[in-house]
Scaffold this active site. Structure first.
Site, PDB file in Angstrom:
ATOM      1  N   HIS A 224       3.952  -8.462  -6.629  1.00  0.00           N
ATOM      2  CA  HIS A 224       3.844  -7.026  -6.236  1.00  0.00           C
ATOM      3  C   HIS A 224       4.911  -6.358  -5.717  1.00  0.00           C
ATOM      4  O   HIS A 224       5.670  -6.589  -4.919  1.00  0.00           O
ATOM      5  CB  HIS A 224       2.324  -6.653  -5.661  1.00  0.00           C
ATOM      6  CG  HIS A 224       2.351  -6.903  -4.296  1.00  0.00           C
ATOM      7  ND1 HIS A 224       2.784  -6.009  -3.161  1.00  0.00           N
ATOM      8  CD2 HIS A 224       1.675  -7.950  -3.460  1.00  0.00           C
ATOM      9  CE1 HIS A 224       2.385  -6.485  -2.058  1.00  0.00           C
ATOM     10  NE2 HIS A 224       1.792  -7.804  -2.068  1.00  0.00           N
ATOM     11  N   ASP A 244       6.157  -9.819   2.098  1.00  0.00           N
ATOM     12  CA  ASP A 244       4.928  -9.320   1.156  1.00  0.00           C
ATOM     13  C   ASP A 244       5.471  -8.067   0.346  1.00  0.00           C
ATOM     14  O   ASP A 244       5.118  -6.895   1.195  1.00  0.00           O
ATOM     15  CB  ASP A 244       3.891  -9.004   2.157  1.00  0.00           C
ATOM     16  CG  ASP A 244       2.530  -8.567   1.507  1.00  0.00           C
ATOM     17  OD1 ASP A 244       2.608  -8.785   0.458  1.00  0.00           O
ATOM     18  OD2 ASP A 244       1.560  -7.977   2.255  1.00  0.00           O
ATOM     19  N   GLU A 278      -0.275  -2.554  -5.453  1.00  0.00           N
ATOM     20  CA  GLU A 278      -1.176  -3.633  -5.017  1.00  0.00           C
ATOM     21  C   GLU A 278      -1.885  -3.376  -3.658  1.00  0.00           C
ATOM     22  O   GLU A 278      -3.083  -3.673  -3.472  1.00  0.00           O
ATOM     23  CB  GLU A 278      -0.474  -4.958  -4.968  1.00  0.00           C
ATOM     24  CG  GLU A 278      -1.398  -6.286  -4.625  1.00  0.00           C
ATOM     25  CD  GLU A 278      -1.489  -6.621  -3.262  1.00  0.00           C
ATOM     26  OE1 GLU A 278      -2.408  -7.631  -3.183  1.00  0.00           O
ATOM     27  OE2 GLU A 278      -0.885  -5.959  -2.288  1.00  0.00           O
ATOM     28  N   GLU A 279      -1.225  -2.946  -2.649  1.00  0.00           N
ATOM     29  CA  GLU A 279      -1.470  -2.833  -1.386  1.00  0.00           C
ATOM     30  C   GLU A 279      -2.683  -1.691  -1.009  1.00  0.00           C
ATOM     31  O   GLU A 279      -2.936  -1.750   0.074  1.00  0.00           O
ATOM     32  CB  GLU A 279      -0.341  -2.419  -0.346  1.00  0.00           C
ATOM     33  CG  GLU A 279       0.878  -3.389  -0.419  1.00  0.00           C
ATOM     34  CD  GLU A 279       0.533  -4.551   0.128  1.00  0.00           C
ATOM     35  OE1 GLU A 279      -0.692  -4.886   0.907  1.00  0.00           O
ATOM     36  OE2 GLU A 279       1.227  -5.372   0.761  1.00  0.00           O
ATOM     37  N   ASP A 306       2.406 -13.967  -4.548  1.00  0.00           N
ATOM     38  CA  ASP A 306       2.475 -12.933  -3.285  1.00  0.00           C
ATOM     39  C   ASP A 306       2.489 -13.633  -1.778  1.00  0.00           C
ATOM     40  O   ASP A 306       1.681 -14.309  -1.610  1.00  0.00           O
ATOM     41  CB  ASP A 306       1.184 -12.075  -3.207  1.00  0.00           C
ATOM     42  CG  ASP A 306       1.069 -10.949  -2.387  1.00  0.00           C
ATOM     43  OD1 ASP A 306       1.996 -10.761  -1.712  1.00  0.00           O
ATOM     44  OD2 ASP A 306      -0.104 -10.491  -2.151  1.00  0.00           O
ATOM     45  N   HIS A 383       2.807  -5.941   6.614  1.00  0.00           N
ATOM     46  CA  HIS A 383       2.422  -4.896   6.882  1.00  0.00           C
ATOM     47  C   HIS A 383       2.659  -3.974   8.035  1.00  0.00           C
ATOM     48  O   HIS A 383       2.240  -3.020   8.337  1.00  0.00           O
ATOM     49  CB  HIS A 383       0.748  -4.703   6.736  1.00  0.00           C
ATOM     50  CG  HIS A 383       0.306  -5.293   5.613  1.00  0.00           C
ATOM     51  ND1 HIS A 383      -1.127  -5.700   5.519  1.00  0.00           N
ATOM     52  CD2 HIS A 383       0.612  -5.757   4.306  1.00  0.00           C
ATOM     53  CE1 HIS A 383      -1.461  -6.317   4.333  1.00  0.00           C
ATOM     54  NE2 HIS A 383      -0.108  -6.219   3.534  1.00  0.00           N
TER      55      HIS A 383
HETATM   56  N1  BES Z   1      -0.278 -10.196   0.334  1.00  0.00           N
HETATM   57  C1  BES Z   1      -1.451  -9.779   0.964  1.00  0.00           C
HETATM   58  C2  BES Z   1      -2.568 -10.653   0.657  1.00  0.00           C
HETATM   59  C3  BES Z   1      -2.487 -11.832   1.752  1.00  0.00           C
HETATM   60  C4  BES Z   1      -2.053 -11.498   2.950  1.00  0.00           C
HETATM   61  C5  BES Z   1      -2.903 -13.046   1.191  1.00  0.00           C
HETATM   62  C6  BES Z   1      -2.220 -12.821   3.909  1.00  0.00           C
HETATM   63  C7  BES Z   1      -2.994 -14.206   2.102  1.00  0.00           C
HETATM   64  C8  BES Z   1      -2.766 -13.902   3.503  1.00  0.00           C
HETATM   65  C9  BES Z   1      -1.740  -8.340   0.016  1.00  0.00           C
HETATM   66  O1  BES Z   1      -0.481  -7.736  -0.046  1.00  0.00           O
HETATM   67  C10 BES Z   1      -2.739  -7.964   0.837  1.00  0.00           C
HETATM   68  O2  BES Z   1      -2.366  -7.183   1.759  1.00  0.00           O
HETATM   69  N2  BES Z   1      -4.141  -7.444   0.328  1.00  0.00           N
HETATM   70  C11 BES Z   1      -5.060  -6.830   0.815  1.00  0.00           C
HETATM   71  C12 BES Z   1      -6.064  -6.669   0.111  1.00  0.00           C
HETATM   72  C13 BES Z   1      -5.852  -5.632  -1.092  1.00  0.00           C
HETATM   73  C14 BES Z   1      -7.054  -5.428  -1.847  1.00  0.00           C
HETATM   74  C15 BES Z   1      -5.614  -4.128  -0.498  1.00  0.00           C
HETATM   75  C16 BES Z   1      -5.418  -7.555   2.229  1.00  0.00           C
HETATM   76  O3  BES Z   1      -5.462  -8.778   2.176  1.00  0.00           O
HETATM   77  O4  BES Z   1      -6.114  -7.008   2.974  1.00  0.00           O
HETATM   78 ZN    ZN Z   2       1.131  -8.735  -0.741  1.00  0.00          ZN
END
Ligand code: BES
Ligand code: ZN
Length: 522
Positions: A224, A244, A278-279, A306, A383
């Site tokens: 992403h 990320d 994605e975020e 990711d 983040h």
């Molecule tokens: N890269 C993350 C997902 C992630 C974080 C996987 C840490 C494993 C460990 C992704 O960009 C993200 O932040 N996803 C969100 C959910 C999405 C549906 C907004 C999350 O994990 O809260």
């Molecule tokens: Zn991510």
């Protein structure tokens, strides 16, 4: 465990989008996240709840999940007021999915209940997972460089942020399109496009390498493009998103550079995707995966990268088992033991739809998500303003492992398909002797359009060599000749239509010869 985004992102979504007061948004989420939400917003009652089919079917590789899934209408204003508390309370959040309307949300829940795969998926081919491209892949793996990946991470994290609604988010998409176009180096079988999303400004970027003979079967590798700051992201908020997920996009970019440098032409179509938004709930990939499913596109496999550059745990690569395909995951594990035998592999799970692979999984396509660490030991800076290249040691050695694994995935799946494989060049050798002025002809060699015919000699004395298509050459009528003063000669012709190739040798002084003819047979 560190606070994860999920509902917080819903709040940010609300904050960023030009909402009217009291506007509602539809999200779906799992049991744990719903419980958290209800602690905060008593009015948040599910409009529908389902038990996902994977749970009913007692999927043995996934006993702890999936949770029940609920559709909730959330008031943006109310959520905004509560946003501070959500951060504190959500130690481990389930992800959520954003839905543009109630009916879209209900459709999504219905799809989860279906014990069979959706329509498009039924048409999708289960590819062969036989590993047999060592001769093509190994030389390319040795060309791949961590420093190139690092440079792309730096370039992407230099944008203030890459949020889906900001100018940084838009500009990063335009930059990536032009970067990938430059790397494609004018190849006519490679195109780079932006996928426009109706509801926000940032476009996804899609590069396509058209398959030579099984082009309607598609292999997707994704990452992403967007980044986020969990405290709220506006035009000037810093959100470098180096790990990320600049690290995923940078890994794809090094794969592209290597495939082009190796002049690799896949038989299946390979697509590299950098998803927008994605975020904020997998929104870019959801639209793209849906459009592929609606078009009935035969996507034979999807891999998501990711977060690839932070080594947080003992193993090098963790294969995530939820929202992914177990057969393809076994293939990926076998790719690693074949091509990167020194790496240690583990498994783990997010426990919720944590990245874009879940969008493809929701459409029934086979996905994998190899991850940088175990779920709980991932990069603690994501983040935030601190998700920088410096905080992964200003080097990209960990990402290089993922880039190599994903290149092997692309080439093993990309080199296959249902049609007859194209013939490879055939070599024939002849030896003998010639006296002064004696000629001898060889052929016909049934040569195929698009190939070449190359003849070469070694030996003693002095030999002259002639090659011609359609008839035996003479010393005055030939397609090419090689008449130096020794027996070492070589000449070659391009073949534009299927034809018969012939070779003529003439002794300029007596000697022995060895003739080698290399050609693409019809
Ligand atoms: N890269 C993350 C997902 C992630 C974080 C996987 C840490 C494993 C460990 C992704 O960009 C993200 O932040 N996803 C969100 C959910 C999405 C549906 C907004 C999350 O994990 O809260
Ligand atoms: Zn991510």
């Amino acid at each position: 465990m560190r606070t994860r985004l999920a509902l917080a992102a819903a709040l940010l979504l609300a904050a960023s989008h030009p909402a009217q007061a009291g506007e509602k948004v539809w999200i779906s989420l799992g049991d744990a996240a719903l419980a958290q939400l209800q602690k905060l917003a008593v009015a948040a009652q599910p409009q529908a709840s389902v038990v996902p089919a994977a749970r009913l079917l007692g999927d043995v590789r996934d006993l702890r999940a999936p949770e029940n899934v609920h559709l909730v209408e959330v008031d943006e204003d109310q959520l905004l007021q509560l946003s501070g508390r959500v951060h504190e309370d959500l130690k481990r959040c389930g992800g959520f999915m954003f839905h543009p309307s109630k009916s879209a949300g209900l459709d999504a829940l219905k799809a989860l209940q279906s014990p069979t795969r959706p329509q498009a998926a039924l048409a999708a081919t289960r590819p062969s997972y036989v590993i047999d491209q060592q001769a093509v892949i190994n030389p390319m793996l040795s060309q791949m460089q961590a420093s190139n990946i690092g440079q792309t991470i730096v370039d992407l994290s230099n944008y203030t942020n890459r949020y889906y609604t900001t100018s940084g988010g838009v500009n990063a998409s335009n930059w990536l399109k032009s970067r990938w176009t430059t790397i494609a180096n004018g190849r006519s079988d490679i195109t780079v496009e932006q996928f426009t999303h109706a509801s926000w400004a940032q476009k996804s970027v899609i590069l396509t390498i058209k398959g030579t003979d099984n082009g309607n079967e598609v292999v997707v590798l994704g990452a992403h493009l967007d980044s986020i700051n969990q405290s709220g992201t506006s035009e000037t908020t810093r959100a470098p998103g180096a790990d990320d997920d600049a690290s995923g996009v940078a890994s794809l970019t090094e794969i592209l550079r290597t495939l082009v440098a190796g002049n690799y032409k896949p038989r299946r179509t390979i697509k590299l995707m950098a998803y927008a938004a994605e975020e904020v709930g997998l929104r870019g990939s959801a639209e793209i995966a849906k459009s592929f499913a609606n078009a009935g596109t035969n996507v034979v496999g999807v891999m998501q990268l990711d977060m690839t550059n932070y080594k947080g745990a003992a193993n090098d690569i963790y294969i995530f088992t939820d929202y992914t395909d177990s057969q393809q995951n076994t293939f990926v594990t076998n790719l690693i033991s074949t091509y990167l035998p020194t790496l240690k592999v583990g498994t783990d799970r997010c426990g919720y739809a944590c990245s874009d692979h879940a969008s493809w999984n929701a459409q029934g396509y086979a996905t994998s998500m190899p991850f940088e660490s175990s779920f709980s030991a991932d990069n603690p800076y994501i983040h935030t303003v601190n998700d920088t290249y410096a905080n992964t040691g200003s080097q990209a050695d960990h990402s290089l492992k993922f880039a190599r694994m994903a290149l092997a995935y692309a080439v093993e799946l990309g080199s296959d398909g249902p049609g007859t494989p194209p013939p490879t060049d055939k070599t024939e050798t002849f030896s003998g002797s010639l006296t002064l002025n004696q000629t001898k002809s060889f052929g016909p060699f049934k040569v195929k359009a698009g190939g070449t015919i190359k003849a070469s000699t070694t030996g003693t004395g002095d030999i002259d060599l002639y090659v011609k298509l359609g008839a035996v050459p003479t010393t005055s009528s030939y397609g090419c000749k090689s008449d130096g003063s020794t027996a070492t000669e070589s000449c070659s012709l391009n073949v534009t239509v299927n034809s018969d190739g012939y070779v003529l040798l003439k002794g300029y002084s007596a000697g022995n010869y060895k003739l080698t003819v290399v050609y693409r047979p019809q």
